[in-house]
Design an enzyme around this catalytic site. Structure first.
Site, PDB file in Angstrom:
ATOM      1  N   LYS A   1      -8.677   9.796  -1.637  1.00 12.66           N
ATOM      2  CA  LYS A   1      -8.778  11.557  -1.295  1.00 12.66           C
ATOM      3  C   LYS A   1      -9.098  12.942  -2.392  1.00 12.66           C
ATOM      4  O   LYS A   1      -9.866  13.229  -1.959  1.00 12.66           O
ATOM      5  CB  LYS A   1      -7.146  11.560   0.013  1.00 12.66           C
ATOM      6  CG  LYS A   1      -7.270  11.311   0.598  1.00 12.66           C
ATOM      7  CD  LYS A   1      -7.912  11.224   1.795  1.00 12.66           C
ATOM      8  CE  LYS A   1      -7.203  10.772   2.857  1.00 12.66           C
ATOM      9  NZ  LYS A   1      -8.339  10.420   4.328  1.00 12.66           N
TER      10      LYS A   1
ATOM     11  N   SER B   1      -4.812  14.900   2.047  1.00 11.11           N
ATOM     12  CA  SER B   1      -3.493  14.792   1.687  1.00 11.11           C
ATOM     13  C   SER B   1      -3.148  15.499   0.903  1.00 11.11           C
ATOM     14  O   SER B   1      -3.072  15.161  -0.424  1.00 11.11           O
ATOM     15  CB  SER B   1      -2.946  13.235   1.614  1.00 11.11           C
ATOM     16  OG  SER B   1      -2.110  12.862   1.939  1.00 11.11           O
TER      17      SER B   1
ATOM     18  N   TYR C   1      -4.867   5.119  -3.125  1.00 10.51           N
ATOM     19  CA  TYR C   1      -5.219   6.188  -1.481  1.00 10.51           C
ATOM     20  C   TYR C   1      -5.209   6.983  -2.554  1.00 10.51           C
ATOM     21  O   TYR C   1      -6.277   7.826  -1.695  1.00 10.51           O
ATOM     22  CB  TYR C   1      -4.046   5.685  -0.507  1.00 10.51           C
ATOM     23  CG  TYR C   1      -3.814   6.512   0.546  1.00 10.51           C
ATOM     24  CD1 TYR C   1      -4.752   6.285   1.832  1.00 10.51           C
ATOM     25  CD2 TYR C   1      -3.120   8.129   0.168  1.00 10.51           C
ATOM     26  CE1 TYR C   1      -4.725   7.313   2.320  1.00 10.51           C
ATOM     27  CE2 TYR C   1      -3.258   9.081   1.119  1.00 10.51           C
ATOM     28  CZ  TYR C   1      -4.102   8.997   2.504  1.00 10.51           C
ATOM     29  OH  TYR C   1      -3.582   9.798   3.352  1.00 10.51           O
TER      30      TYR C   1
HETATM   31  P1  NAD Z   1      -5.091   6.280  12.053  1.00  8.82           P
HETATM   32  O1  NAD Z   1      -5.003   5.300  10.909  1.00  8.82           O
HETATM   33  O2  NAD Z   1      -4.221   6.771  12.839  1.00  8.82           O
HETATM   34  O3  NAD Z   1      -6.555   6.960  12.077  1.00  8.82           O
HETATM   35  C1  NAD Z   1      -7.150   6.695  11.443  1.00  8.82           C
HETATM   36  C2  NAD Z   1      -8.418   5.588  12.389  1.00  8.82           C
HETATM   37  O4  NAD Z   1     -10.175   5.526  11.557  1.00  8.82           O
HETATM   38  C3  NAD Z   1      -8.438   4.489  13.530  1.00  8.82           C
HETATM   39  O5  NAD Z   1      -8.204   4.788  14.392  1.00  8.82           O
HETATM   40  C4  NAD Z   1      -8.998   3.512  12.851  1.00  8.82           C
HETATM   41  O6  NAD Z   1      -9.129   2.511  13.286  1.00  8.82           O
HETATM   42  C5  NAD Z   1     -10.451   4.326  12.267  1.00  8.82           C
HETATM   43  N1  NAD Z   1     -10.662   3.756  11.395  1.00  8.82           N
HETATM   44  C6  NAD Z   1     -10.440   3.201   9.986  1.00  8.82           C
HETATM   45  N2  NAD Z   1     -11.223   2.596   9.260  1.00  8.82           N
HETATM   46  C7  NAD Z   1     -12.487   2.890  10.083  1.00  8.82           C
HETATM   47  C8  NAD Z   1     -13.567   2.353  10.319  1.00  8.82           C
HETATM   48  N3  NAD Z   1     -13.888   1.600   8.644  1.00  8.82           N
HETATM   49  N4  NAD Z   1     -15.027   2.696  10.356  1.00  8.82           N
HETATM   50  C9  NAD Z   1     -14.181   3.484  11.826  1.00  8.82           C
HETATM   51  N5  NAD Z   1     -12.674   3.644  11.610  1.00  8.82           N
HETATM   52  C10 NAD Z   1     -12.142   3.555  11.533  1.00  8.82           C
HETATM   53  O7  NAD Z   1      -4.614   7.596  10.508  1.00  8.82           O
HETATM   54  P2  NAD Z   1      -3.681   8.828  10.697  1.00  8.82           P
HETATM   55  O8  NAD Z   1      -2.239   8.710  10.657  1.00  8.82           O
HETATM   56  O9  NAD Z   1      -4.363   9.176  12.263  1.00  8.82           O
HETATM   57  O10 NAD Z   1      -4.953   9.663  10.001  1.00  8.82           O
HETATM   58  C11 NAD Z   1      -6.099  10.241   9.656  1.00  8.82           C
HETATM   59  C12 NAD Z   1      -6.452  10.358   8.701  1.00  8.82           C
HETATM   60  O11 NAD Z   1      -5.508  11.365   7.737  1.00  8.82           O
HETATM   61  C13 NAD Z   1      -6.978   9.518   7.551  1.00  8.82           C
HETATM   62  O12 NAD Z   1      -8.027  10.117   6.409  1.00  8.82           O
HETATM   63  C14 NAD Z   1      -5.964   9.896   7.012  1.00  8.82           C
HETATM   64  O13 NAD Z   1      -5.745   8.861   5.845  1.00  8.82           O
HETATM   65  C15 NAD Z   1      -5.596  11.133   7.009  1.00  8.82           C
HETATM   66  N6  NAD Z   1      -4.345  11.417   6.530  1.00  8.82           N
HETATM   67  C16 NAD Z   1      -3.276  11.104   7.209  1.00  8.82           C
HETATM   68  C17 NAD Z   1      -1.428  11.105   7.025  1.00  8.82           C
HETATM   69  C18 NAD Z   1      -0.378  10.255   7.532  1.00  8.82           C
HETATM   70  O14 NAD Z   1       0.579  10.286   7.143  1.00  8.82           O
HETATM   71  N7  NAD Z   1      -0.845  10.040   9.311  1.00  8.82           N
HETATM   72  C19 NAD Z   1      -1.388  12.111   6.349  1.00  8.82           C
HETATM   73  C20 NAD Z   1      -2.489  12.829   5.177  1.00  8.82           C
HETATM   74  C21 NAD Z   1      -3.802  12.959   6.136  1.00  8.82           C
HETATM   75  C1  WQD Z   2       9.388  10.440   3.540  1.00 11.93           C
HETATM   76  C2  WQD Z   2      10.898  10.624   3.218  1.00 11.93           C
HETATM   77  C3  WQD Z   2      10.930   8.333   1.765  1.00 11.93           C
HETATM   78  C4  WQD Z   2      10.864   5.439   4.894  1.00 11.93           C
HETATM   79  C5  WQD Z   2       3.301   8.712   2.848  1.00 11.93           C
HETATM   80  C6  WQD Z   2       2.118   8.879   2.093  1.00 11.93           C
HETATM   81  C7  WQD Z   2       1.584   9.777   2.137  1.00 11.93           C
HETATM   82  C8  WQD Z   2       1.371  10.576   3.465  1.00 11.93           C
HETATM   83  C9  WQD Z   2       2.064  10.451   3.805  1.00 11.93           C
HETATM   84  C10 WQD Z   2      -0.988   9.911   3.920  1.00 11.93           C
HETATM   85  C11 WQD Z   2      10.758  10.019   1.488  1.00 11.93           C
HETATM   86  C12 WQD Z   2      12.049   8.387   3.145  1.00 11.93           C
HETATM   87  C13 WQD Z   2      11.181   6.680   4.389  1.00 11.93           C
HETATM   88  C14 WQD Z   2      12.434   4.693   5.227  1.00 11.93           C
HETATM   89  C15 WQD Z   2      12.890   6.590   3.489  1.00 11.93           C
HETATM   90  N1  WQD Z   2      -0.105   9.935   4.333  1.00 11.93           N
HETATM   91  N2  WQD Z   2      11.799   7.794   4.027  1.00 11.93           N
HETATM   92  N3  WQD Z   2      13.557   4.916   4.387  1.00 11.93           N
HETATM   93  O1  WQD Z   2       5.787   8.999   1.468  1.00 11.93           O
HETATM   94  O2  WQD Z   2       6.063  11.481   2.260  1.00 11.93           O
HETATM   95  O3  WQD Z   2       4.420  10.276   2.354  1.00 11.93           O
HETATM   96  O4  WQD Z   2       3.487   9.561   4.179  1.00 11.93           O
HETATM   97  O5  WQD Z   2      -1.402  10.176   3.797  1.00 11.93           O
HETATM   98  O6  WQD Z   2       0.487   9.389   0.812  1.00 11.93           O
HETATM   99  O7  WQD Z   2       2.880   8.843   1.059  1.00 11.93           O
HETATM  100  O8  WQD Z   2       6.408   9.526   3.836  1.00 11.93           O
HETATM  101  O9  WQD Z   2       7.762   9.175   5.880  1.00 11.93           O
HETATM  102  O10 WQD Z   2       7.150   7.472   4.266  1.00 11.93           O
HETATM  103  O11 WQD Z   2       8.560   9.027   3.719  1.00 11.93           O
HETATM  104  O12 WQD Z   2      14.229   6.463   3.320  1.00 11.93           O
HETATM  105  O13 WQD Z   2      12.249   3.463   5.488  1.00 11.93           O
HETATM  106  O14 WQD Z   2      11.598   9.605   4.085  1.00 11.93           O
HETATM  107  O15 WQD Z   2      11.916   8.320   1.145  1.00 11.93           O
HETATM  108  O16 WQD Z   2      11.686  10.392   1.219  1.00 11.93           O
HETATM  109  P1  WQD Z   2       5.738  10.443   2.186  1.00 11.93           P
HETATM  110  P2  WQD Z   2       7.677   8.511   4.190  1.00 11.93           P
END
Ligand code: NAD
Ligand code: WQD
Length: 340
Positions: free
Chosen positions: A152, A124, A148
């Site tokens: 990562k 991330s 979190y």
């Molecule tokens: P998500 O929660 O939709 O998907 C994660 C999946 O992992 C889910 O289906 C959940 O049921 C499964 N899971 C959780 N714990 C588990 C376990 N112990 N065993 C087996 N399965 C398990 O999330 P996502 O948005 O699809 O994110 C996927 C990956 O990408 C995550 O590692 C997340 O940290 C990373 N990521 C997400 C974002 C984002 O904003 N969505 C941003 C950066 C990184």
């Molecule tokens: C985006 C922008 C908020 C909600 C998070 C995690 C990051 C990654 C992605 C996993 C910001 C603004 C948001 C609301 C708002 N996930 N906002 N009102 O904070 O960039 O990242 O998700 O790895 O680790 O930190 O994403 O979508 O929460 O916010 O004004 O109700 O929207 O302040 O500027 P963020 P976000």
């Protein structure tokens, strides 16, 4: 290629499973459905016109995971499974380390037993420190500010050491920026449980009438209009990024990190304007104070992914808004009733 996806039923995992099937790969999904519905997998089967295996396994269950990998014998694993809510990771820190770090260790051990030497890991942009301004290149200082984010960064280090520990291993660490949007079919998308943490799902629920108004967190950042600036990447582009990473990882014997973003910063106000123009819907909103822990701006430097993966984002933010709204409209309760 045989590809096993942990967390393949989740938001990004389901879109990547679909892209892999469409590209002709054989896939197997491991997910305990802690944050997803098994319904997703049938929708992916229907969309792709292909069947694939799936098992309800917790990645922390080392024995079950090892048996699963030994049976499927993947050429590569894509590791999405984990917990991802920044705010929740503060009170639940140990649980985040158990699942994200502990789960990765049991995965690497299972891969060793199954002689699988290639891994793609969902990292991330949240691992980047913000003392220096964006855009963030991959060599930007790593300084996560939440438990979190620290899980990562630690997993990146563990995977890098795993690669160095034996010959013929390779890994790609994909640092996603802000994933948004859905498959254009409207059949799969993001289905957050409870109150959404992220901007786009919150916007969708306001427009759908499930939430009263969006609170815009802050208008005094050093950004073009004062609201927070992010790099929003369409989930379909992200899924394609995994296909590019798969090609790359099969030929590398190193560990390499890549940003997956667009390279363009967009403010919250610009997201709202783009959403309204694309969908014709009005987003009720109100400006409030900053959200604790937020940074003003986070934008990717995407040159390395373009150069080495041959990948760059193609979809627009308007595409993401339209496809997200299409998903929300067709599935007002997501994949089914669960705790709202
Ligand atoms: P998500 O929660 O939709 O998907 C994660 C999946 O992992 C889910 O289906 C959940 O049921 C499964 N899971 C959780 N714990 C588990 C376990 N112990 N065993 C087996 N399965 C398990 O999330 P996502 O948005 O699809 O994110 C996927 C990956 O990408 C995550 O590692 C997340 O940290 C990373 N990521 C997400 C974002 C984002 O904003 N969505 C941003 C950066 C990184
Ligand atoms: C985006 C922008 C908020 C909600 C998070 C995690 C990051 C990654 C992605 C996993 C910001 C603004 C948001 C609301 C708002 N996930 N906002 N009102 O904070 O960039 O990242 O998700 O790895 O680790 O930190 O994403 O979508 O929460 O916010 O004004 O109700 O929207 O302040 O500027 P963020 P976000």
């Amino acid at each position: 290629m045989k590809v096993l996806l942990t967390g393949g039923a989740g938001y990004i995992g389901s879109h990547t499973t679909l892209a892999l099937l469409r590209a002709g790969h054989d896939v197997f999904v491991v997910d305990n459905h802690r944050n997803s519905s098994p319904v997703v997998l049938d929708r992916v089967r229907a969309l792709s016109g292909r069947d694939f295996g799936a098992a309800e396994i917790d990645i922390c269950d080392a024995g079950a995971l090892a048996a699963c990998l030994a049976a499927f014998r993947p050429d590569c694993v894509i590791h999405f499974a984990g917990l991802k809510a920044v705010a929740e990771s503060i009170p639940e820190a140990v649980e985040y380390y158990r699942v994200n770090v502990g789960g990765t260790i049991s995965l690497l051990q299972a891969m060793d037993l199954a002689e699988c030497r290639k891994l793609i890991f969902s990292s991330s942009a949240t691992i980047y420190g913000t003392a220096l301004p964006p855009p963030f290149a991959e060599d930007h200082p790593i300084a996560p500010s939440s438990p979190y984010g620290r899980t990562k960064a630690q997993v990146e280090q563990i995977v890098t050491d795993w690669v160095a520990a034996a010959d013929h291993r390779g890994a790609v660490l994909l640092r996603y920026f802000n994933p948004v949007g859905a498959d254009p079919s409207g059949q799969i998308g993001e289905d957050p449980r409870g109150i959404p943490n992220n901007l786009m799902p919150y916007v969708l629920q306001v427009v759908a009438g499930r939430r009263e108004e969006l609170l815009v967190f802050g208008d005094d950042y050093d950004t073009p209009d004062g609201s927070g600036e992010r790099d929003y990447i369409h989930v379909v582009d992200l899924a394609r990024g995994h296909i590019a990473a798969l090609d790359y990882v099969m030929t590398t014997e190193a560990s390499a990190a890549f940003n997956l973003g667009t390279g363009r910063g967009v403010t919250v106000r610009e997201v709202l304007r783009t959403f309204e123009a694309a969908t014709g819907c009005t987003v009720a909103h109100r400006i409030v104070g900053r959200r604790p822990g937020d940074v003003g701006s986070s934008v990717a430097d995407v040159a390395k992914a373009a150069r080495l993966l041959g990948w760059c984002a193609q979809e627009t933010l308007a595409d993401a808004c339209l496809s997200g709204w299409n998903w929300q409209r067709r599935n007002p309760d997501g994949y089914g009733p669960h705790d709202r």
